[in-house]
Design an enzyme around this catalytic site. Structure first.
Site, PDB file in Angstrom:
ATOM      1  N   SER A  50      30.949  10.436 -12.409  1.00 29.62           N
ATOM      2  CA  SER A  50      29.646  10.115 -11.825  1.00 29.62           C
ATOM      3  C   SER A  50      29.483   8.608 -11.795  1.00 29.62           C
ATOM      4  O   SER A  50      30.075   7.896 -12.617  1.00 29.62           O
ATOM      5  CB  SER A  50      28.537  10.728 -12.680  1.00 29.62           C
ATOM      6  OG  SER A  50      27.267  10.244 -12.292  1.00 29.62           O
ATOM      7  N   TYR A  63      24.517  11.634 -21.096  1.00 32.67           N
ATOM      8  CA  TYR A  63      25.293  11.877 -19.875  1.00 32.67           C
ATOM      9  C   TYR A  63      26.130  10.643 -19.527  1.00 32.67           C
ATOM     10  O   TYR A  63      27.309  10.758 -19.178  1.00 32.67           O
ATOM     11  CB  TYR A  63      24.350  12.232 -18.724  1.00 32.67           C
ATOM     12  CG  TYR A  63      25.036  12.638 -17.455  1.00 32.67           C
ATOM     13  CD1 TYR A  63      25.605  13.903 -17.327  1.00 32.67           C
ATOM     14  CD2 TYR A  63      25.103  11.784 -16.367  1.00 32.67           C
ATOM     15  CE1 TYR A  63      26.222  14.301 -16.142  1.00 32.67           C
ATOM     16  CE2 TYR A  63      25.719  12.159 -15.187  1.00 32.67           C
ATOM     17  CZ  TYR A  63      26.275  13.421 -15.081  1.00 32.67           C
ATOM     18  OH  TYR A  63      26.884  13.798 -13.909  1.00 32.67           O
TER      19      TYR A  63
END
Length: 159
Positions: A50, A63
């Site tokens: 990501s 995350y």
């Protein structure tokens, strides 16, 4: 799996779950796949990370840690497995209109912000990740390893 909470809002079980899903599971899967690929002296491992890996934002700590670790894992495996003809790369999606983002995709304020923060001025569609994955899987990428390709509609171009 994504869980947007602040640093002190996480109980450790949730931290472990997020790290296990986004970092430990890809490590284990890569290791198992690599063992099969070593026998053939070739292969491709492609991680999906990501843009949150190299970028941090308040309320997204765990995350970001996991995806940053997945980028590091990609480089480490490229170094470790290259001698066997195995390339290891990653695709780092930006803002995509996925099922897990449905609530924010519909938000007009976020759409306006995104139109100013990306070159293409819109959410990405999930199928648009496929081209990068296909490139890394193809012979065209036979001399590319340890790389992370941002598929972000030009988000990094606007930092």
């Amino acid at each position: 799996m994504r869980d947007r909470r602040g640093l002190f809002e996480f109980e450790m079980d949730s931290v472990h779950k997020l790290i296990n899903t986004n970092l430990i599971a890809p490590f284990n899967l890569s290791r198992q796949a690599a063992q099969l690929m070593i026998e053939n002296r070739k292969g491709r491992i492609i991680n999906i990370t990501s843009i949150a890996g190299p970028l941090a934002d308040a309320g997204d700590t765990v995350y970001t840690i996991a995806k940053g670790g997945l980028e590091a894992l990609t480089r480490a495996l490229a170094a470790e497995l290259g001698m066997y003809g195995i390339t290891v790369n990653a695709v780092a999606p930006g803002f995509f209109a996925t099922e897990s983002n449905l609530d924010v995709v519909a938000d007009k304020e976020i759409a306006t912000w995104l139109s100013k923060r990306t070159s293409l001025g819109r959410w990405g569609e999930p199928f648009e990740i496929a081209g990068a994955v296909l490139f890394f899987a193809s012979d065209a990428a036979s001399y590319v390893t340890g790389q992370v390709l941002a598929v972000d509609g030009g988000y990094f171009a606007h930092l």
